[in-house]
Motif scaffolding. Structure first.
Motif, PDB file in Angstrom:
ATOM      1  N   LYS A 119      -3.097  11.216   5.000  1.00 11.44           N
ATOM      2  CA  LYS A 119      -4.188  10.534   4.303  1.00 11.44           C
ATOM      3  C   LYS A 119      -4.396   9.135   4.899  1.00 11.44           C
ATOM      4  CE  LYS A 119      -4.396  14.073   1.610  1.00 11.44           C
ATOM      5  NZ  LYS A 119      -5.356  15.140   1.938  1.00 11.44           N
ATOM      6  N   GLN A 120      -5.620   8.662   4.835  1.00  4.90           N
ATOM      7  CA  GLN A 120      -5.948   7.389   5.466  1.00  4.90           C
ATOM      8  C   GLN A 120      -5.348   6.206   4.728  1.00  4.90           C
ATOM      9  OE1 GLN A 120      -7.448   7.262   8.344  1.00  4.90           O
ATOM     10  NE2 GLN A 120      -7.488   5.039   8.544  1.00  4.90           N
ATOM     11  N   ASP A 150      -2.592   3.813   7.021  1.00  4.13           N
ATOM     12  CA  ASP A 150      -2.369   5.221   7.356  1.00  4.13           C
ATOM     13  C   ASP A 150      -0.996   5.456   7.959  1.00  4.13           C
ATOM     14  OD1 ASP A 150      -3.759   3.711   9.544  1.00  4.13           O
ATOM     15  OD2 ASP A 150      -3.209   5.521  10.667  1.00  4.13           O
TER      16      ASP A 150
END
Length: 560
Positions: free
Chosen positions: A175-176, A194
């Motif tokens: 996930k960012q 991230d």
């Protein structure tokens, strides 16, 4: 399954028969069930030896044990993975037992409830009925029965769960993320949020120093969909938070606090939760020191969300059933160099303030008697007074996990520094040392001929602060007097180092993560042999140092 030292339990057999009259006997059905504690993560107040870690008390092997320092108020804690009903605890004491102790349970690892207490413990095998529940069970020793610490062959926790709870999914991988700020400079390049969600323990997120290191900060992750969160794992850099909250949100705007602490300890923290939300945030409120905040890893576990599957890791090897997958026996004719299909020859100036030049040929050759020779000479080359040899298997053989072994005769003499070691293969792709990881299976300092060393190096522990140990032969004789076999048995749980088949140092992953920093060894490495002259550790040679000096290698073998 990791390999531990095998210790005979015969000395405690008689003690195991004492004091059972007041203890409930085990029913056949209950005894057949696998303990909830089997193979679960363990933390302890202390360990007596490198090999007597807490993990040895929950491995199902009655020949391995945990032992503590010689002090009262020692403890061992097992994480069952989720809240479980607990109805029985089995303690198999070694001769160093506790006369006073209590059993405690906790849902979160912070608030504890006592479910059993005694001041008249008898040691031996104790099967104790309890009535409690919790994710964690802790044995707290209040009084030792001997002058030593305390020691357990096995700690087994039973309950109605019927076995080890099913693990939930990692929801945060890939996930960012977002954060209050991010660092990007020579001290922490591209340390964006991230990096805390990439399952790469050598990359990290850090706050931006240009905006000023202040107490208030945050890092958050969008799980992609609504989720039920069961735990958060934080692997801190030394710049950690002593006070922080874990918060969840449905929309990333309105947050609900589900955990708060003012006693953050840094290193690795596993925080059990029972919360719902799409977004998870660590709200940072108080720094541990003058710097900002930094996390190697921020992992969210639970159900739901939109998880991405992380890359598959190779299976752990069975060290009782291995196959030879790569070797060099060095049986070539006298004077021939290393096999170019297996080895790359290093040439040029060294690091670590070493004084030799590594030559492309001449200093490394086979002796015609089944050995490879790495020869250090006193001769002028490229402005240096010494030449020597180094070679590695880069781009020819890389491996993750297994048994890595070499039979070597090391030279004695001030300033000589022979080594058999491994470098993380991502070093070849531009990741700098020590972020790629280094595994030193054997290092030897020529002026200390009775001692060798095995050490790990990573971003948070390297150089003189590396994680490892020195050791001698059982009789204290010179290691340099003959050939010896060094080996490392490496899997996802740790690395067992040995000398001539005798275990000398165990690097336990859980211990490293909870006391030193990230474990950066779950990827491929390549092998290196070298003989250095001088350097930061041994210092320079002197008039007593013999030249030429030879490091002889009988073989190098890898088993998987």
């Amino acid at each position: 399954m990791r390999r531990h030292l095998r210790l005979l339990a015969a000395a405690t057999t008689a003690a195991a028969l004492l004091g059972l009259g007041a203890i409930t006997q085990v029913t056949t059905a209950s005894a057949a069930a696998e303990p909830l504690s089997q193979g679960r993560p363990v933390t302890t107040s202390s360990t007596e030896f490198d090999w007597s870690t807490g993990a040895a008390a929950v491995d199902g092997d009655p020949g391995t044990r945990w032992s503590s320092a010689a002090a009262d108020n020692q403890w061992i804690r097992v994480d069952l993975g989720s809240v479980q009903a607990i109805d029985r605890v089995v303690l198999d004491w070694e001769a160093a037992y506790a006369s006073g102790f209590r059993l405690e349970t906790s849902a979160d690892g912070a608030a504890w409830s006592t479910v059993y207490s005694t001041t008249t413990g008898t040691g031996g095998d104790q099967n104790l009925d309890v009535d409690g529940s919790g994710r964690y069970l802790r044995l707290w020793v209040t009084q030792r029965a001997t002058q030593w610490g305390v020691s357990l062959w096995e700690l087994q926790v039973f309950g109605t769960g019927g076995g080890t709870p099913t693990d939930t999914s990692l929801l945060s991988y890939g996930k960012q993320g977002s954060a209050s700020s991010s660092q990007n400079d020579g001290n922490c390049w591209l340390c964006s949020p991230d990096k805390a969600f990439d399952l790469d323990p050598a990359s990290r997120w850090a706050v931006n120093p240009d905006t000023g290191w202040v107490d208030e900060g945050w890092i958050a992750v969008d799980l992609g969909a609504a989720a039920h969160v069961t735990s958060v794992v934080l692997q801190w850099d030394p710049a950690f938070a002593t006070a922080f909250d874990i918060e969840v949100s449905d929309n990333g705007t309105t947050w609900r606090t589900v955990h708060t602490t003012t006693g953050g300890t840094g290193f690795k923290q596993t925080i059990p939760l029972d919360a719902d939300g799409r977004h998870v945030r660590v709200h940072l409120r108080d720094r541990s020191g003058p710097y900002g905040y930094s996390l190697w890893e921020f992992q969210v576990y639970g159900t739901g969300g939109a998880p991405a599957a992380p890359p598959a890791e190779p299976a752990d090897p069975d060290f009782d059933d291995l196959d030879l997958v790569w070797s060099d026996e060095f049986n070539g004719p006298a004077g021939t160099g290393a096999d170019g299909s297996k080895w790359t020859i290093d040439a040029g100036l060294p690091q670590n303030n070493e004084q030799q030049v590594y030559t492309p040929s001449g200093n490394g050759f086979q002796d015609g008697q089944g050995n490879f020779v790495l020869e250090a000479r006193r001769e002028d080359r490229d402005g240096r007074q010494y030449t020597s040899h180094r070679m590695n298997t880069s781009n020819k053989f890389h491996a993750q996990y297994g048994r890595f072994e070499a039979r070597v005769k090391v030279p004695e003499g001030r300033g000589l520094w022979p080594a058999f070691w491994m470098m993380g293969s991502d070093f070849l792709d531009g990741r700098p040392w020590p972020y790629n990881g280094e595994i030193d299976i054997m290092e030897f300092i020529g002026q200390d001929p009775t001692r060798a060393h095995s050490t790990l190096h990573a971003p948070a522990y390297n150089g003189g602060g590396g994680y490892g140990g020195g050791y001698t032969l059982p009789d204290g004789s010179k290691i340099s007097d003959g050939f010896h076999t060094w080996a490392a048995e490496w899997d996802s749980e740790g690395i067992q180092f040995s000398l001539d088949g005798r275990d000398v140092f165990y690097a336990d992953r859980d211990t490293v993560e909870s006391t030193r920093g990230p474990w950066v060894y779950d990827h491929e490495f390549y092998l290196i042999l070298n003989l250095a002259v001088g350097g930061d550790w041994p210092g320079p040679p002197d008039a007593t140092t013999p030249f030429p000096s030879r490091m002889l290698v009988d073989y190098v073998r890898v088993y998987q």
